[in-house]
Design a protein around this motif. Structure first.
Motif, PDB file in Angstrom:
ATOM      1  N   TYR A 289     -12.093  -3.766  11.157  1.00  0.00           N
ATOM      2  CA  TYR A 289     -11.427  -2.468  11.041  1.00  0.00           C
ATOM      3  C   TYR A 289     -12.367  -1.428  10.436  1.00  0.00           C
ATOM      4  N   ASP A 290     -12.004  -0.168  10.663  1.00  0.00           N
ATOM      5  CA  ASP A 290     -12.740   0.971  10.137  1.00  0.00           C
ATOM      6  C   ASP A 290     -12.147   1.323   8.775  1.00  0.00           C
ATOM      7  N   HIS A 291     -12.912   1.093   7.724  1.00  0.00           N
ATOM      8  CA  HIS A 291     -12.352   1.295   6.379  1.00  0.00           C
ATOM      9  C   HIS A 291     -12.238   2.764   5.991  1.00  0.00           C
ATOM     10  N   HIS A 292     -12.763   3.675   6.826  1.00  0.00           N
ATOM     11  CA  HIS A 292     -12.627   5.111   6.556  1.00  0.00           C
ATOM     12  C   HIS A 292     -11.282   5.664   7.020  1.00  0.00           C
ATOM     13  N   ILE A 293     -10.551   4.900   7.839  1.00  0.00           N
ATOM     14  CA  ILE A 293      -9.255   5.390   8.319  1.00  0.00           C
ATOM     15  C   ILE A 293      -8.310   5.509   7.121  1.00  0.00           C
ATOM     16  N   SER A 294      -7.681   6.661   7.019  1.00  0.00           N
ATOM     17  CA  SER A 294      -6.835   6.978   5.869  1.00  0.00           C
ATOM     18  C   SER A 294      -5.825   5.882   5.558  1.00  0.00           C
ATOM     19  N   ASP A 295      -5.834   5.407   4.332  1.00  0.00           N
ATOM     20  CA  ASP A 295      -4.868   4.430   3.797  1.00  0.00           C
ATOM     21  C   ASP A 295      -4.924   3.050   4.456  1.00  0.00           C
ATOM     22  N   LEU A 296      -5.810   2.830   5.442  1.00  0.00           N
ATOM     23  CA  LEU A 296      -5.821   1.534   6.121  1.00  0.00           C
ATOM     24  C   LEU A 296      -6.147   0.379   5.175  1.00  0.00           C
ATOM     25  N   PRO A 297      -7.192   0.454   4.347  1.00  0.00           N
ATOM     26  CA  PRO A 297      -7.454  -0.672   3.441  1.00  0.00           C
ATOM     27  C   PRO A 297      -6.271  -0.977   2.510  1.00  0.00           C
ATOM     28  N   VAL A 298      -5.612   0.074   2.033  1.00  0.00           N
ATOM     29  CA  VAL A 298      -4.449  -0.112   1.160  1.00  0.00           C
ATOM     30  C   VAL A 298      -3.303  -0.763   1.932  1.00  0.00           C
ATOM     31  N   ARG A 299      -3.065  -0.306   3.146  1.00  0.00           N
ATOM     32  CA  ARG A 299      -1.990  -0.865   3.987  1.00  0.00           C
ATOM     33  C   ARG A 299      -2.261  -2.337   4.303  1.00  0.00           C
ATOM     34  N   LEU A 300      -3.506  -2.673   4.631  1.00  0.00           N
ATOM     35  CA  LEU A 300      -3.854  -4.069   4.928  1.00  0.00           C
ATOM     36  C   LEU A 300      -3.666  -4.946   3.687  1.00  0.00           C
ATOM     37  N   MET A 301      -4.003  -4.396   2.519  1.00  0.00           N
ATOM     38  CA  MET A 301      -3.818  -5.162   1.286  1.00  0.00           C
ATOM     39  C   MET A 301      -2.324  -5.364   1.002  1.00  0.00           C
ATOM     40  N   GLU A 302      -1.518  -4.350   1.245  1.00  0.00           N
ATOM     41  CA  GLU A 302      -0.065  -4.469   1.046  1.00  0.00           C
ATOM     42  C   GLU A 302       0.518  -5.549   1.958  1.00  0.00           C
ATOM     43  N   LEU A 303       0.088  -5.564   3.229  1.00  0.00           N
ATOM     44  CA  LEU A 303       0.574  -6.580   4.170  1.00  0.00           C
ATOM     45  C   LEU A 303       0.217  -7.982   3.677  1.00  0.00           C
ATOM     46  N   GLN A 304      -1.005  -8.126   3.140  1.00  0.00           N
ATOM     47  CA  GLN A 304      -1.423  -9.431   2.644  1.00  0.00           C
ATOM     48  C   GLN A 304      -0.647  -9.826   1.387  1.00  0.00           C
ATOM     49  N   HIS A 305      -0.355  -8.864   0.530  1.00  0.00           N
ATOM     50  CA  HIS A 305       0.450  -9.176  -0.655  1.00  0.00           C
ATOM     51  C   HIS A 305       1.861  -9.613  -0.268  1.00  0.00           C
ATOM     52  N   GLN A 306       2.422  -8.967   0.750  1.00  0.00           N
ATOM     53  CA  GLN A 306       3.754  -9.358   1.225  1.00  0.00           C
ATOM     54  C   GLN A 306       3.749 -10.781   1.771  1.00  0.00           C
ATOM     55  N   ALA A 307       2.617 -11.221   2.312  1.00  0.00           N
ATOM     56  CA  ALA A 307       2.501 -12.558   2.924  1.00  0.00           C
ATOM     57  C   ALA A 307       1.743 -13.526   2.018  1.00  0.00           C
ATOM     58  N   HIS A 308       1.709 -13.267   0.716  1.00  0.00           N
ATOM     59  CA  HIS A 308       0.846 -14.036  -0.188  1.00  0.00           C
ATOM     60  C   HIS A 308       1.144 -15.536  -0.184  1.00  0.00           C
TER      61      HIS A 308
END
Length: 162
Positions: A66-85
């Motif tokens: 993924y492109d880490h410069h896309i707005s909020d994408l790294p945060v969104r991906l981290m949230e998804l992973q936390h939900q599936a921890h």
């Protein structure tokens, strides 16, 4: 090996150009014979997520770029992973270049939940690639679920015969 599996032999007809390509493939990968290579290809095919049932417990990986410069994408991906921890064992993050990151997530859990996580990752704007790969099916859980499926199916069909 003392515990050799019973082997069933069968003939397979290949067009000559295809078997020549297959022989090159097995030589490049260091297989001793066609049978070993063919068995590995069959095992890989049987583990394709699309042919497994959602209720099965599996282990594998989700790989994404993924492109880490896309707005909020790294945060969104981290949230998804936390939900599936509960289904995530570990992850590895690699900086590919100035813009792109490669992430490998080791997962183990219910295939339906893992498919859902994969789909949620895949549809994010800026995710260039995402793939779920299954490398292990929990056979003990599989046997238990098969037994319970047969059991409930048996009662279900009796109900229809009454």
């Amino acid at each position: 090996m003392a515990d050799k599996e019973d082997l069933t032999r069968f003939g397979v007809a290949f067009p000559t150009p295809l078997i020549e390509q297959f022989d090159e493939y097995i030589e490049e990968r260091g297989y001793k014979n066609r049978s070993e290579a063919f068995r590995d290809l069959v095992r890989k095919t049987l583990l394709e997520p699309s042919r497994l049932r959602s209720e099965q417990d599996v282990a594998g990986t989700i790989v994404m770029v993924y492109d880490h410069h896309i707005s909020d994408l790294p945060v969104r991906l981290m949230e998804l992973q936390h939900q599936a921890h509960h289904d995530i064992i570990s992850n590895m993050h690699v900086h590919l270049n100035h813009d792109q990151c490669l992430e490998v997530i080791a997962v183990r859990g219910n295939l339906g939940r893992l498919r859902h996580l994969h789909q949620q990752i895949q549809v994010q704007k800026g995710v260039l690639y995402a793939e779920l790969s299954v490398t292990y099916v929990d056979e003990l859980n599989e046997l238990a679920s098969l037994h319970s499926d047969d059991h409930s199916h048996h009662h279900h069909s009796n109900h229809h015969h009454e």
